[in-house]
Design a protein around this motif. Structure first.
Motif, PDB file in Angstrom:
ATOM      1  N   CYS A   3      48.634  39.161  47.100  1.00  0.00           N
ATOM      2  CA  CYS A   3      47.302  39.072  46.484  1.00  0.00           C
ATOM      3  C   CYS A   3      47.001  37.647  46.033  1.00  0.00           C
ATOM      4  CB  CYS A   3      47.212  40.023  45.290  1.00  0.00           C
ATOM      5  SG  CYS A   3      47.116  41.768  45.718  1.00  0.00           S
ATOM      6  N   ILE A   4      47.957  37.012  45.403  1.00  0.00           N
ATOM      7  CA  ILE A   4      47.754  35.646  44.907  1.00  0.00           C
ATOM      8  C   ILE A   4      47.485  34.692  46.056  1.00  0.00           C
ATOM      9  CG2 ILE A   4      48.880  33.702  43.735  1.00  0.00           C
ATOM     10  CD1 ILE A   4      50.416  35.844  42.072  1.00  0.00           C
ATOM     11  N   LEU A   5      48.274  34.804  47.123  1.00  0.00           N
ATOM     12  CA  LEU A   5      48.143  33.868  48.242  1.00  0.00           C
ATOM     13  C   LEU A   5      46.848  34.052  49.013  1.00  0.00           C
ATOM     14  CD1 LEU A   5      51.840  33.840  49.550  1.00  0.00           C
ATOM     15  CD2 LEU A   5      50.664  32.073  48.224  1.00  0.00           C
ATOM     16  N   LYS A   6      46.192  35.212  48.889  1.00  0.00           N
ATOM     17  CA  LYS A   6      44.899  35.424  49.531  1.00  0.00           C
ATOM     18  C   LYS A   6      43.852  34.416  49.054  1.00  0.00           C
ATOM     19  CE  LYS A   6      45.500  39.259  52.016  1.00  0.00           C
ATOM     20  NZ  LYS A   6      45.279  39.279  53.485  1.00  0.00           N
ATOM     21  N   TYR A   7      44.033  33.909  47.838  1.00  0.00           N
ATOM     22  CA  TYR A   7      43.028  33.028  47.232  1.00  0.00           C
ATOM     23  C   TYR A   7      43.444  31.562  47.244  1.00  0.00           C
ATOM     24  CZ  TYR A   7      41.111  37.478  45.934  1.00  0.00           C
ATOM     25  OH  TYR A   7      40.592  38.744  46.002  1.00  0.00           O
TER      26      TYR A   7
ATOM     27  N   LEU B  86      41.220  40.346  31.610  1.00  0.00           N
ATOM     28  CA  LEU B  86      40.204  39.955  32.592  1.00  0.00           C
ATOM     29  C   LEU B  86      39.000  39.340  31.889  1.00  0.00           C
ATOM     30  CD1 LEU B  86      39.247  39.959  35.562  1.00  0.00           C
ATOM     31  CD2 LEU B  86      38.228  42.200  35.117  1.00  0.00           C
ATOM     32  N   ALA B  87      38.545  39.969  30.821  1.00  0.00           N
ATOM     33  CA  ALA B  87      37.401  39.441  30.073  1.00  0.00           C
ATOM     34  C   ALA B  87      37.698  38.061  29.511  1.00  0.00           C
ATOM     35  CB  ALA B  87      37.025  40.404  28.941  1.00  0.00           C
ATOM     36  N   ARG B  88      38.933  37.832  29.094  1.00  0.00           N
ATOM     37  CA  ARG B  88      39.283  36.516  28.542  1.00  0.00           C
ATOM     38  C   ARG B  88      39.172  35.423  29.616  1.00  0.00           C
ATOM     39  NH1 ARG B  88      43.489  39.793  25.944  1.00  0.00           N
ATOM     40  NH2 ARG B  88      42.924  40.002  23.735  1.00  0.00           N
ATOM     41  N   LEU B  89      39.611  35.730  30.824  1.00  0.00           N
ATOM     42  CA  LEU B  89      39.485  34.751  31.914  1.00  0.00           C
ATOM     43  C   LEU B  89      38.025  34.489  32.246  1.00  0.00           C
ATOM     44  CD1 LEU B  89      42.339  35.823  34.363  1.00  0.00           C
ATOM     45  CD2 LEU B  89      42.413  34.127  32.535  1.00  0.00           C
ATOM     46  N   GLU B  90      37.216  35.533  32.219  1.00  0.00           N
ATOM     47  CA  GLU B  90      35.785  35.370  32.497  1.00  0.00           C
ATOM     48  C   GLU B  90      35.104  34.578  31.383  1.00  0.00           C
ATOM     49  OE1 GLU B  90      34.945  39.456  35.056  1.00  0.00           O
ATOM     50  OE2 GLU B  90      34.832  39.513  32.851  1.00  0.00           O
ATOM     51  N   GLU B  91      35.441  34.891  30.145  1.00  0.00           N
ATOM     52  CA  GLU B  91      34.820  34.218  29.007  1.00  0.00           C
ATOM     53  C   GLU B  91      35.238  32.762  28.889  1.00  0.00           C
ATOM     54  OE1 GLU B  91      36.047  36.750  25.851  1.00  0.00           O
ATOM     55  OE2 GLU B  91      34.688  38.389  26.444  1.00  0.00           O
ATOM     56  N   TYR B  92      36.374  32.419  29.464  1.00  0.00           N
ATOM     57  CA  TYR B  92      36.800  31.017  29.432  1.00  0.00           C
ATOM     58  C   TYR B  92      35.755  30.134  30.111  1.00  0.00           C
ATOM     59  CZ  TYR B  92      39.957  26.992  29.745  1.00  0.00           C
ATOM     60  OH  TYR B  92      40.522  25.744  29.634  1.00  0.00           O
ATOM     61  N   GLY B  93      35.131  30.641  31.147  1.00  0.00           N
ATOM     62  CA  GLY B  93      33.943  30.019  31.717  1.00  0.00           C
ATOM     63  C   GLY B  93      34.168  28.840  32.642  1.00  0.00           C
ATOM     64  N   ARG B  94      35.407  28.505  32.943  1.00  0.00           N
ATOM     65  CA  ARG B  94      35.666  27.326  33.765  1.00  0.00           C
ATOM     66  C   ARG B  94      36.142  27.659  35.176  1.00  0.00           C
ATOM     67  NH1 ARG B  94      38.946  23.050  30.061  1.00  0.00           N
ATOM     68  NH2 ARG B  94      38.093  21.598  31.604  1.00  0.00           N
ATOM     69  N   PHE B  95      36.660  28.848  35.367  1.00  0.00           N
ATOM     70  CA  PHE B  95      37.146  29.231  36.689  1.00  0.00           C
ATOM     71  C   PHE B  95      35.978  29.578  37.615  1.00  0.00           C
ATOM     72  CE2 PHE B  95      40.854  30.267  33.971  1.00  0.00           C
ATOM     73  CZ  PHE B  95      41.804  29.491  34.615  1.00  0.00           C
ATOM     74  N   ARG B  96      36.115  29.216  38.883  1.00  0.00           N
ATOM     75  CA  ARG B  96      35.043  29.460  39.859  1.00  0.00           C
ATOM     76  C   ARG B  96      34.944  30.925  40.267  1.00  0.00           C
ATOM     77  NH1 ARG B  96      35.837  25.141  44.578  1.00  0.00           N
ATOM     78  NH2 ARG B  96      38.063  25.478  44.190  1.00  0.00           N
ATOM     79  N   PHE B  97      36.078  31.629  40.164  1.00  0.00           N
ATOM     80  CA  PHE B  97      36.093  33.020  40.593  1.00  0.00           C
ATOM     81  C   PHE B  97      37.162  33.759  39.813  1.00  0.00           C
ATOM     82  CE2 PHE B  97      37.744  36.413  43.369  1.00  0.00           C
ATOM     83  CZ  PHE B  97      36.571  37.120  43.624  1.00  0.00           C
ATOM     84  N   VAL B  98      36.834  34.955  39.340  1.00  0.00           N
ATOM     85  CA  VAL B  98      37.774  35.782  38.570  1.00  0.00           C
ATOM     86  C   VAL B  98      37.653  37.221  39.046  1.00  0.00           C
ATOM     87  CG1 VAL B  98      38.368  36.668  36.284  1.00  0.00           C
ATOM     88  CG2 VAL B  98      37.648  34.282  36.533  1.00  0.00           C
ATOM     89  N   ARG B  99      38.784  37.898  39.210  1.00  0.00           N
ATOM     90  CA  ARG B  99      38.758  39.313  39.569  1.00  0.00           C
ATOM     91  C   ARG B  99      40.072  39.974  39.145  1.00  0.00           C
ATOM     92  NH1 ARG B  99      39.404  41.921  45.178  1.00  0.00           N
ATOM     93  NH2 ARG B  99      40.134  43.517  43.703  1.00  0.00           N
ATOM     94  N   GLU B 100      40.075  41.290  39.190  1.00  0.00           N
ATOM     95  CA  GLU B 100      41.291  42.056  38.944  1.00  0.00           C
ATOM     96  C   GLU B 100      41.624  42.883  40.167  1.00  0.00           C
ATOM     97  OE1 GLU B 100      42.894  44.222  35.104  1.00  0.00           O
ATOM     98  OE2 GLU B 100      41.414  45.509  36.081  1.00  0.00           O
ATOM     99  N   ALA B 101      42.907  42.919  40.515  1.00  0.00           N
ATOM    100  CA  ALA B 101      43.404  43.784  41.582  1.00  0.00           C
ATOM    101  C   ALA B 101      44.437  44.734  40.984  1.00  0.00           C
ATOM    102  CB  ALA B 101      44.039  42.952  42.698  1.00  0.00           C
ATOM    103  N   VAL B 102      44.541  45.909  41.573  1.00  0.00           N
ATOM    104  CA  VAL B 102      45.494  46.917  41.102  1.00  0.00           C
ATOM    105  C   VAL B 102      46.404  47.298  42.256  1.00  0.00           C
ATOM    106  CG1 VAL B 102      45.762  49.202  40.079  1.00  0.00           C
ATOM    107  CG2 VAL B 102      43.819  47.782  39.433  1.00  0.00           C
ATOM    108  N   CYS B 103      47.702  47.336  41.996  1.00  0.00           N
ATOM    109  CA  CYS B 103      48.653  47.688  43.038  1.00  0.00           C
ATOM    110  C   CYS B 103      49.831  48.442  42.414  1.00  0.00           C
ATOM    111  CB  CYS B 103      49.138  46.447  43.785  1.00  0.00           C
ATOM    112  SG  CYS B 103      49.840  45.167  42.725  1.00  0.00           S
ATOM    113  N   HIS B 104      50.775  48.849  43.241  1.00  0.00           N
ATOM    114  CA  HIS B 104      51.911  49.575  42.701  1.00  0.00           C
ATOM    115  C   HIS B 104      53.139  49.312  43.558  1.00  0.00           C
ATOM    116  CE1 HIS B 104      50.815  52.432  45.917  1.00  0.00           C
ATOM    117  NE2 HIS B 104      52.072  52.822  45.860  1.00  0.00           N
TER     118      HIS B 104
END
Length: 258
Positions: free
Chosen positions: A33-37, A178-196
């Motif tokens: 998932c990390i390497l996709k970005y 996730l909200a904390r990363l979004e509220e930081y406001g400096r990243f160009r793109f933020v999302r959450e992925a779920v896996c197991h």
């Protein structure tokens, strides 16, 4: 050491071997998932709050260099003792003071530790050491893993009892990462992925998963009666679980691109 609680760091002293033997190794799907970005293969991956190195070593065959940053001496010593890859190193540092140069990292990860950190100063440090286009990943496993409803019920009861005896010095809700990363406001793109991941387990490892929690270890140091609660959990595990069985860990991965 501004804005970092020493009590949270000391919470994980004295049981590095148990921690290393019981806790899960992050599954390959998280790395995927990390390497996709990321636009290219990572030259440097920095794993902050690296503990005994379980979340660090997954990168040794992928990145040219891997550095684990860990403030707890016991955890870091255990990691250093197990390193066999020449491109992996561990050093003492803090989430808001890694000691690394600006713009050095292609990937920065924090596995199962962001909730113990000072969020604003940690995000500033992550931003400082990430390259433009670099990826920041915060991920956590849900506790306990899926195993058996009676085992999980007893696990939760033990954690509630231990947290009442030894509450954390400070703790950030994982549900707000996730909200904390979004509220930081400096990243160009933020999302959450779920896996197991599905992993083999034994009763002794299932016991170790519970007793390697900082709240349990801290409570045992303060209140000898907690040993009875631990034994009650152990009895349920041994009664309900066969010699070998499978457990399912679910993970929540928050990804941010600089």
């Amino acid at each position: 050491m501004p804005n970092v609680t020493q009590e949270n760091i000391d919470r994980f002293s004295g049981f590095a071997d148990l921690y290393n033997a019981s806790r899960p190794v992050p599954p390959e799907i998280i790395r995927t998932c990390i390497l996709k970005y990321l636009a290219s293969s990572p030259e440097l991956v920095v794993d902050i709050g690296s503990g005994t190195g379980l979340s660090t070593m997954i990168w040794h065959g992928i990145a040219s260099r891997v550095i684990g940053i860990e403030p707890n001496d016991d955890m870091r010593s255990a990691a250093e003792a197990s390193v066999s890859a020449g491109n992996v190193a561990f050093q003492k540092g803090y989430s808001n003071r890694t000691g690394l140069p600006e713009g050095c990292a292609d990937v920065v990860t924090i596995s199962q530790a962001f909730h113990w950190m000072d969020i604003p100063s940690t995000l500033d440090e992550v931003w400082r050491i990430l390259k433009p286009g670099g990826v920041f990943a915060v991920y956590d496993a849900d506790w306990p893993p899926c195993v058996d409803w009676m085992v999980e019920k007893e696990y939760r009861a033990l954690n509630r009892k231990c947290n009442a005896v030894k509450p954390p010095a400070s703790f950030n809700s994982k549900g707000k990462h996730l909200a904390r990363l979004e509220e930081y406001g400096r990243f160009r793109f933020v999302r959450e992925a779920v896996c197991h991941s599905v992993e083999p387990c034994t009763p002794e490892r299932m016991i170790g998963i519970a007793t390697s929690q900082g709240c349990v270890q801290g409570a045992l140091k303060l209140d000898a009666s907690i040993e009875k609660d631990v034994e009650a959990y152990c009895d349920v595990v041994r009664e309900r679980c066969p010699e070998t069985f499978e457990i399912v860990y679910s993970y929540r991965v928050r990804l941010a691109v600089k």
